[in-house]
Design a protein around this motif. Structure first.
Motif, mmCIF file in Angstrom:
data_model
loop_
_atom_site.group_PDB
_atom_site.id
_atom_site.type_symbol
_atom_site.label_atom_id
_atom_site.label_comp_id
_atom_site.label_asym_id
_atom_site.label_seq_id
_atom_site.Cartn_x
_atom_site.Cartn_y
_atom_site.Cartn_z
ATOM 1 N N ALA A 1 -18.371 43.110 64.066
ATOM 2 C CA ALA A 1 -18.857 43.366 65.444
ATOM 3 C C ALA A 1 -17.562 44.497 65.870
ATOM 4 O O ALA A 1 -17.658 45.582 66.519
ATOM 5 C CB ALA A 1 -18.936 42.411 66.468
ATOM 6 N N LYS B 1 -25.444 48.277 77.139
ATOM 7 C CA LYS B 1 -26.487 48.157 76.267
ATOM 8 C C LYS B 1 -25.838 47.437 75.010
ATOM 9 O O LYS B 1 -26.414 46.977 74.143
ATOM 10 C CB LYS B 1 -26.996 49.599 76.163
ATOM 11 C CG LYS B 1 -28.324 49.647 75.435
ATOM 12 C CD LYS B 1 -29.040 50.889 75.114
ATOM 13 C CE LYS B 1 -29.953 50.991 74.190
ATOM 14 N NZ LYS B 1 -30.183 52.238 73.589
ATOM 15 N N ARG C 1 -26.854 44.104 72.722
ATOM 16 C CA ARG C 1 -27.363 44.632 71.691
ATOM 17 C C ARG C 1 -26.397 43.579 70.843
ATOM 18 O O ARG C 1 -27.040 42.551 69.683
ATOM 19 C CB ARG C 1 -27.207 45.889 71.163
ATOM 20 C CG ARG C 1 -27.677 45.922 69.571
ATOM 21 C CD ARG C 1 -27.183 47.355 68.909
ATOM 22 N NE ARG C 1 -25.674 47.140 68.758
ATOM 23 C CZ ARG C 1 -24.828 48.353 68.811
ATOM 24 N NH1 ARG C 1 -25.371 49.366 69.135
ATOM 25 N NH2 ARG C 1 -23.598 47.867 68.651
ATOM 26 N N GLU C 2 -25.123 43.241 70.986
ATOM 27 C CA GLU C 2 -24.424 42.395 69.988
ATOM 28 C C GLU C 2 -24.447 40.872 70.338
ATOM 29 O O GLU C 2 -24.701 40.036 69.455
ATOM 30 C CB GLU C 2 -22.836 42.650 70.420
ATOM 31 C CG GLU C 2 -22.256 43.796 70.064
ATOM 32 C CD GLU C 2 -22.333 44.096 68.569
ATOM 33 O OE1 GLU C 2 -22.189 43.014 67.684
ATOM 34 O OE2 GLU C 2 -22.536 45.209 67.895
ATOM 35 N N GLY D 1 -27.776 39.917 71.034
ATOM 36 C CA GLY D 1 -28.813 39.588 70.366
ATOM 37 C C GLY D 1 -28.450 39.829 68.774
ATOM 38 O O GLY D 1 -29.041 38.772 68.184
ATOM 39 N N THR D 2 -27.715 40.506 68.184
ATOM 40 C CA THR D 2 -27.171 40.257 66.703
ATOM 41 C C THR D 2 -26.544 38.925 66.646
ATOM 42 O O THR D 2 -26.971 38.338 65.388
ATOM 43 C CB THR D 2 -26.122 41.297 66.538
ATOM 44 O OG1 THR D 2 -26.875 42.843 66.988
ATOM 45 C CG2 THR D 2 -26.040 41.589 65.027
ATOM 46 N N ILE E 1 -29.350 36.402 66.391
ATOM 47 C CA ILE E 1 -30.215 36.335 65.068
ATOM 48 C C ILE E 1 -29.466 35.937 64.110
ATOM 49 O O ILE E 1 -29.844 34.914 63.256
ATOM 50 C CB ILE E 1 -30.685 37.827 64.821
ATOM 51 C CG1 ILE E 1 -31.473 38.459 65.827
ATOM 52 C CG2 ILE E 1 -31.339 37.699 63.412
ATOM 53 C CD1 ILE E 1 -32.097 39.759 65.749
ATOM 54 N N THR E 2 -28.131 36.308 63.988
ATOM 55 C CA THR E 2 -27.397 35.822 62.742
ATOM 56 C C THR E 2 -27.096 34.642 63.067
ATOM 57 O O THR E 2 -26.881 33.705 61.980
ATOM 58 C CB THR E 2 -26.073 36.875 62.502
ATOM 59 O OG1 THR E 2 -25.478 36.899 63.749
ATOM 60 C CG2 THR E 2 -26.387 38.380 62.080
ATOM 61 N N SER F 1 -29.787 32.220 62.177
ATOM 62 C CA SER F 1 -30.204 32.342 60.488
ATOM 63 C C SER F 1 -29.289 31.365 59.858
ATOM 64 O O SER F 1 -29.553 30.533 59.002
ATOM 65 C CB SER F 1 -30.082 33.916 59.963
ATOM 66 O OG SER F 1 -30.995 34.577 60.962
#
Lengths: 454, 454
Positions: free
Chosen positions: B336, B356, B360-361, B363-364, B367-368, B371
């Motif tokens: 990041a 923004k 976005r970070e 959200g990233t 997700i990561t 997972s």
């Protein structure tokens, strides 16, 4: 006029778009074409699709080609897809061959084939020739729009020829001189041309020491040469010294940016730090593969510590220093890795010789290891009031730093030896490897000297 | 001739040096000056001191100036110290002012003052003007050797003027057009000059949209403009649009290399990956300061884990996953960070807006985090056959990845807000901060749900 800031650009566009919407072709063309193609390209990226479709009808293929050369190649596909295929083929024909080839490489094979079929034969032939060259070699970044003169011409003849060729050539600031067999025999700068007398002969004025690169040369090496020698263009030749193309400095600046960004991305273990990264999903997609690999490597570290569970059960305080020791191993490894990767990239490594580098890194590891080892011994000894624990942590840090520094330097050297890009051995990768090594050293020592710690 | 490989260069020198030792001045000059100044410079760096002293006496100050411009500025001091001071002053006077200033900035103040005193007044004045500009701004990298013409001149007059100025100018490929008050009003390329009719007037042919930079502009921003707009030179103006100097593309290539290497060094937590790094001691000196800082930060992590000693005593197996969790926090934070630092460097951050990027970070990270969390839960559950331990490690990784990703992105953004170079927040630094955060999350959760783990 100053160059346009991002916010100014769309303000300028607002003053131009009326002409477009009112069908005032001449006024629109005058105002739009007065902008630098880079700014035109940025406007293209911002406006709605139907506005762009109208702009295409107002511009010639040549004018659209100028715009396309300044759009990011990653994002260019939709533009060519929305154009009429015949028009798109004409645009490709008008572009510098090197840029056309770069863009065609981004499109799918079928589309490329259909564009090449519609295109006029000469342009298609030139592009097809370049499409064969391997990526990141001289052949893939060179352009075939260069000016050549014969060694026997007078300056007057050469200048006349140059004036005629100037509009299409990528650069006219260097003119290359070829012999009967099209072999490169000399170069003359425009500077030298204009200060020479008109009736002198080229062969008397040209420089015979032309620095050239072979068509298979790596682009990073070419960038280095251009920077060292301060050239604005470099000729590309085949093994028989036939002139095949030229590489200009503007393309080399893009190469430098690309290579720097590439090395940086790999050090951070991410597939590409730049590029369109608007959504969390795209951005996660670039990072997850690395994270998953590192997760598995991390599980290895965990299972390694698991083997020392007995030691841990007896002396739970050992756990406290795990992140410190693993972290220092990672940090020093990353430093050594970065130096080695840059050394390979800048060619320093060849100059110094690999064994010298390994010796230097061993020495560096020794100095940093002893310094940090003594420091952490004092910290732990004072904080925990435990001599043996201090000695254990200090000794572990010392050995770890020496081994990790060597590993950081050796891994890229060995990879390079086997023709793997050393930058692939990214920071986090070497960090995780060094985690493993450091845990082994720390718990190995702790288990061996267990009796002293209890 | 091909450019000289390192080993070839000294072979070539062997064929030249005889002329030097036999006092055949003309032959030596012919052969030596036929080499590219870059190769001359490399030879200068290799030969013995007394050989160099003899070469100085065979060359003019102008010829030595060409050589000096191609020597690494870090290593140039001894060359100017060994020359006769009068000769050295003449060499400075003959160099491009920008290069002379760069070199003088490396020497100590007393030496600079004495050189400027011996030098002829005009050259000394030009150099003194440039010495005032802040490092890494347009002013510090521009040169004052440029060609200007008046708007009212004909093409013929302009070409005559150009021919006269060509030998001293840094570039003649762009000619800048000024008005009576020396304000920049236009630019004309040599390409346009040579395809124009001789009796046309400059003001009809020149482009009035000159892209220029202000004298205080940051060099990284200038490199970006030059790359985007494909310029070979950029004019530098003051706030009243007076033309002060020009920046040429060869200097910008050096800037790009310097900035890329700078960012890379900082990501690896090392003061400078390039430069003369022959001895272990110099190399340790560049790395130790960072390692010591990181050692203290690591001790903080250790003392943090120390606070959870009771938890550890009860469930020793917790220790196994410390490096995994801390490591993943470091890895995702570095990713990041790299994206944020590059985003600031390339200007993408302004375009997208900071909020923004933070979204976005986040959200990233989500997700990561999800997972990797699920993946490690499965690994631990299957390996240790312990549902609650699997849940604990999985949940810790998930939360850690979200927080660490945000931290990696936020730290450089906040630093940039306070005008600190965000690249200073190097990879290992953010890694160590994230170690702390991740340990807190892991042991916090473990302590809270202790009853389930026992």
């Amino acid at each position: 006029m100053e160059h346009l800031e991002d916010h100014e650009r769309m303000d300028v566009w607002k003053t131009i778009e009326d002409a477009l919407f009112n069908d005032q072709i001449d006024q629109f063309r005058a105002e739009f074409l007065d902008l630098h193609p880079y700014d035109q390209a940025k406007i293209f990226e911002e406006v709605e699709d139907d506005v762009r479709l109208q702009i295409y009808t107002y511009l010639s293929p040549e004018e659209v080609a100028d715009v396309m050369e300044h759009i990011d190649y990653d994002e260019i596909e939709p533009f060519f897809t929305e154009m009429d295929p015949r028009f798109a083929a004409q645009v490709f024909a008008e572009m510098s061959t090197d840029d056309a080839v770069d863009i065609l490489n981004e499109l799918d094979k079928n589309k490329v084939a259909s564009f090449l079929t519609i295109m006029d034969d000469d342009s298609a032939e030139e592009i097809k020739d370049l499409l064969h060259y391997e990526e990141k070699t001289a052949g893939s970044i060179m352009t075939t729009e260069f000016v050549v003169v014969k060694a026997g011409m007078t300056i007057r003849e050469a200048m006349l020829h140059l004036r005629k060729e100037a509009p299409d050539a990528e650069t006219i600031y260097y003119t290359y001189v070829i012999d009967e067999d099209k072999r490169l025999v000399g170069v003359i700068s425009l500077r030298d041309l204009i200060i020479s007398e008109e009736d002198w002969v080229i062969s008397d004025v040209m420089s015979e020491r032309v620095v050239s690169v072979s068509v298979g040369e790596d682009q990073e090496e070419i960038a280095r040469m251009m920077r060292d020698y301060d050239f604005l263009a470099l000729p590309v030749v085949d093994f028989q010294n036939h002139l095949l193309g030229i590489i200009t400095v503007d393309d080399i600046m893009d190469v430098m940016e690309e290579e720097a960004s590439d090395d940086y991305s790999k050090l951070a273990a991410i597939s590409d730090v730049d590029g369109p990264d608007d959504r969390a999903f795209t951005s996660a997609k670039k990072r997850l593969p690395w994270l998953v690999i590192l997760l598995f490597l991390g599980s290895l570290t965990a299972s390694l510590i698991g083997r020392f569970e007995e030691t841990l059960d007896q002396v739970a305080i050992l756990a406290i220093f795990i992140p410190l020791i693993a972290g220092m191993a990672g940090n020093t490894g990353t430093q050594a890795l970065a130096v080695a990767v840059r050394g390979i990239a800048t060619g320093e490594t060849y100059k110094q010789g690999k064994s010298k580098i390994v010796f230097r890194e061993a020495g560096t590891g020794l100095i940093t290891g002893i310094s940090c080892g003594i420091l952490i011994f004092l910290i732990v000894f004072i904080w925990q009031n435990n001599l043996y624990l201090g000695l254990l942590v200090g000794l572990s840090i010392m050995i770890t730093l020496i081994v990790a520094t060597l590993a950081g330097a050796l891994v890229p050297l060995v990879m390079h030896r086997f023709n793997i890009d050393p930058a692939v051995a990214s920071g986090p990768f070497i960090t995780t490897i060094n985690d493993l090594i450091s845990i082994l050293i720390y718990f190995g020592l702790a288990t061996a000297f267990m009796s002293l710690l209890l």
